[in-house]
Design an enzyme around this catalytic site. Structure first.
Site, PDB file in Angstrom:
ATOM      1  N   LYS A 233      -5.539  -7.521 -11.062  1.00 17.90           N
ATOM      2  CA  LYS A 233      -5.705  -7.571  -9.977  1.00 17.90           C
ATOM      3  C   LYS A 233      -7.309  -7.070  -9.555  1.00 17.90           C
ATOM      4  O   LYS A 233      -6.813  -5.432  -9.788  1.00 17.90           O
ATOM      5  CB  LYS A 233      -5.680  -7.706  -8.201  1.00 17.90           C
TER       6      LYS A 233
ATOM      7  N   LYS B  82     -10.440  -1.653  -5.612  1.00 19.28           N
ATOM      8  CA  LYS B  82     -11.356   0.075  -5.723  1.00 19.28           C
ATOM      9  C   LYS B  82      -9.408   0.811  -6.185  1.00 19.28           C
ATOM     10  O   LYS B  82      -9.867   2.024  -7.026  1.00 19.28           O
ATOM     11  CB  LYS B  82     -11.225   0.161  -4.464  1.00 19.28           C
TER      12      LYS B  82
ATOM     13  N   LYS C  62       1.205  -1.463  -0.112  1.00 19.61           N
ATOM     14  CA  LYS C  62       0.307  -0.141  -0.247  1.00 19.61           C
ATOM     15  C   LYS C  62       0.850   1.525   0.243  1.00 19.61           C
ATOM     16  O   LYS C  62      -0.014   2.528  -0.998  1.00 19.61           O
ATOM     17  CB  LYS C  62      -0.145   0.395   1.085  1.00 19.61           C
TER      18      LYS C  62
HETATM   19  P1  ADP Z   1     -10.261  -3.777  -2.866  1.00 18.76           P
HETATM   20  O1  ADP Z   1      -8.693  -3.840  -2.634  1.00 18.76           O
HETATM   21  O2  ADP Z   1     -10.844  -3.398  -3.686  1.00 18.76           O
HETATM   22  O3  ADP Z   1     -10.210  -2.189  -1.563  1.00 18.76           O
HETATM   23  P2  ADP Z   1     -11.223  -5.226  -0.906  1.00 18.76           P
HETATM   24  O4  ADP Z   1      -9.382  -4.813   0.095  1.00 18.76           O
HETATM   25  O5  ADP Z   1     -11.575  -3.620   0.638  1.00 18.76           O
HETATM   26  O6  ADP Z   1     -10.975  -4.784  -1.739  1.00 18.76           O
HETATM   27  O7  ADP Z   1     -11.588  -6.379   0.005  1.00 18.76           O
HETATM   28  C1  ADP Z   1     -13.140  -6.873   0.400  1.00 18.76           C
HETATM   29  C2  ADP Z   1     -13.109  -8.081   0.122  1.00 18.76           C
HETATM   30  O8  ADP Z   1     -13.558  -8.542  -1.163  1.00 18.76           O
HETATM   31  C3  ADP Z   1     -11.870  -9.175   0.929  1.00 18.76           C
HETATM   32  O9  ADP Z   1     -12.368 -10.391   1.098  1.00 18.76           O
HETATM   33  C4  ADP Z   1     -11.193  -8.811  -0.960  1.00 18.76           C
HETATM   34  O10 ADP Z   1     -10.182 -10.208  -0.054  1.00 18.76           O
HETATM   35  C5  ADP Z   1     -11.947  -9.331  -1.881  1.00 18.76           C
HETATM   36  N1  ADP Z   1     -11.362  -8.905  -2.915  1.00 18.76           N
HETATM   37  C6  ADP Z   1     -11.523  -7.527  -2.799  1.00 18.76           C
HETATM   38  N2  ADP Z   1     -10.390  -7.868  -4.647  1.00 18.76           N
HETATM   39  C7  ADP Z   1     -10.748  -8.692  -5.052  1.00 18.76           C
HETATM   40  C8  ADP Z   1     -10.519  -9.919  -6.198  1.00 18.76           C
HETATM   41  N3  ADP Z   1     -10.164  -9.196  -7.209  1.00 18.76           N
HETATM   42  N4  ADP Z   1     -10.808 -10.372  -6.284  1.00 18.76           N
HETATM   43  C9  ADP Z   1     -11.096 -11.724  -5.053  1.00 18.76           C
HETATM   44  N5  ADP Z   1     -11.467 -10.945  -4.214  1.00 18.76           N
HETATM   45  C10 ADP Z   1     -11.082  -9.958  -3.776  1.00 18.76           C
HETATM   46  N1  TRP Z   2      -8.712  -5.533   5.873  1.00 18.86           N
HETATM   47  C1  TRP Z   2     -10.183  -5.800   5.275  1.00 18.86           C
HETATM   48  C2  TRP Z   2      -9.961  -5.894   3.234  1.00 18.86           C
HETATM   49  O1  TRP Z   2      -9.743  -5.071   3.275  1.00 18.86           O
HETATM   50  C3  TRP Z   2     -10.963  -5.487   6.070  1.00 18.86           C
HETATM   51  C4  TRP Z   2     -11.263  -5.747   7.266  1.00 18.86           C
HETATM   52  C5  TRP Z   2     -11.163  -5.409   8.562  1.00 18.86           C
HETATM   53  C6  TRP Z   2     -11.667  -7.530   7.435  1.00 18.86           C
HETATM   54  N2  TRP Z   2     -11.597  -5.532   9.149  1.00 18.86           N
HETATM   55  C7  TRP Z   2     -11.979  -7.220   9.095  1.00 18.86           C
HETATM   56  C8  TRP Z   2     -12.223  -8.237   7.224  1.00 18.86           C
HETATM   57  C9  TRP Z   2     -12.474  -8.609   9.836  1.00 18.86           C
HETATM   58  C10 TRP Z   2     -12.322  -9.552   7.253  1.00 18.86           C
HETATM   59  C11 TRP Z   2     -12.162  -9.416   9.170  1.00 18.86           C
HETATM   60  O2  TRP Z   2     -10.677  -6.278   2.733  1.00 18.86           O
END
Ligand code: ADP
Ligand code: TRP
Length: 329
Positions: free
Chosen positions: A195, A198, A112
């Site tokens: 991948k 967002k 990140k």
């Molecule tokens: P982003 O990468 O879009 O910010 P998050 O980190 O908020 O998404 O992820 C929220 C949930 O969705 C997590 O459980 C993450 O593993 C799943 N997730 C996000 N992007 C993908 C993807 N491209 N394929 C499968 N699962 C995903």
């Molecule tokens: N880190 C997770 C994501 O980016 C969000 C998250 C925060 C989460 N606390 C959690 C997911 C606890 C599972 C369990 O998607």
């Protein structure tokens, strides 16, 4: 009744990757009778979102989308992270048994920061707060996408360290949960083939208005195989998205794969994209309709959040009480 906990950050509009990797599993387990805790990770989003108005909007939208996708408040407690203060208290207790070296090894902080997020202490200790989210409600399973595997492993490790330091053999303080990752959709590709995320601007939002949805799907990057030649479904993003939605074992997915492999002048990537567009509309038809209704019913959304927070606070109160007692407070 087995218990599930998971959450998503309100850092932007949810997308097909979130649905396929995370939300679809919540729905399956909800229907199998799991008592589910699904929350909005607002504090975690503060590590990337610095616009208060945008954060407020995103938080409400995630709740509406959870409900639109089919989470049912009778089976799934939906709540906001900031409405369960026990979580931040637990994060401190867990932080005090977490070796700094464990955070140094976490890949998501480095990734990140490399992508341009501020290198804050919040971002650095992100996995400790995530461990607190999880351990606070004593789930059996934590369903997430592949990219969250390490964070859930850290939660398991911190629970074990704490139990080792403070638990008595017959009464561990924390329950150690299992991570659950969906086969086949662990990492869904985005419009550009990387991948879907967002933060890469390559997402497909299943709630886009029809015209925009079609336009976005038509933008999916494909290789330059000529229309008349055989194409490889296994390396194509459109096919991966279709398969994730319809299911890899669905006859419609097999049929589409055969069309890719045939040398057929009347089937090109454009046709595959059209098939995906129609599938998205069909698959999310009811969700799109529900979302419209929910947007006009903020009172209902507030009630869902109040009930969800009450259930989560109740579950967390007992855990925090034990943890405080265990450390000598
Ligand atoms: P982003 O990468 O879009 O910010 P998050 O980190 O908020 O998404 O992820 C929220 C949930 O969705 C997590 O459980 C993450 O593993 C799943 N997730 C996000 N992007 C993908 C993807 N491209 N394929 C499968 N699962 C995903
Ligand atoms: N880190 C997770 C994501 O980016 C969000 C998250 C925060 C989460 N606390 C959690 C997911 C606890 C599972 C369990 O998607």
């Amino acid at each position: 009744m087995p218990r599930l906990l998971s959450g998503l950050q309100p850092s932007g509009q949810l997308h097909l990757g979130n649905y396929a990797g995370a939300i679809k599993q919540f729905l399956t387990l909800q229907d199998r009778g799991y008592e589910s805790f699904v929350f909005v990770a607002s504090y975690h989003a503060l590590t990337s979102v610095r616009d208060p108005a945008a954060l407020r909007t995103n938080i409400r939208q995630v709740v509406i989308d959870y409900l639109a996708f089919g989470l049912e408040p009778k089976k799934t407690h939906i709540y906001l992270q900031q409405d369960v203060p026990a979580v931040t208290e637990l994060a401190w207790l867990l932080g005090c048994v977490c070796p700094k070296s464990q955070m140094d090894k976490a890949v998501s902080y480095k990734d990140k920061v490399a992508k341009g997020l501020p290198a804050s202490l919040g971002l650095y200790t992100y996995p400790v707060l995530q461990a607190a989210d999880i351990l606070a409600v004593e789930p059996d399973v934590v369903p997430v996408g592949e990219d969250q595997r390490q964070n859930v492993e850290i939660a398991r490790d911190l629970a074990q360290r704490f139990n080792h330091a403070y638990g008595r053999d017959d009464t561990p303080v924390f329950k150690v949960p299992e991570v659950m990752i969906q086969r086949g959709t662990a990492v869904l590709p985005g419009l550009d083939g990387q991948k879907m995320s967002k933060s890469y601007g390559n997402t497909l939002d299943p709630f886009l208005p029809e015209k925009k949805l079609r336009k976005t799907i038509m933008k999916i990057v494909s290789d330059s195989t000529p229309v008349e030649a055989a194409k490889n479904p296994d390396t194509d993003t459109t096919f991966a998205l279709f398969s994730a939605l319809a299911g890899a074992d669905n006859p419609r997915t097999h049929e589409l794969a055969e069309k890719y492999r045939a040398e057929n002048i009347s089937f090109g990537y454009g046709h595959a994209k059209q098939a995906l567009f129609e599938l998205v509309l069909e698959h999310f038809g009811p969700a799109r309709q529900r979302r419209e209704e929910l947007m006009g019913d903020p009172g209902h959304v507030e009630q869902v959040l109040r009930d969800g927070a009450a259930a989560a606070n109740q579950a967390a109160a007992a855990v925090v009480k034990n943890a405080r007692h265990a450390v000598g407070l």
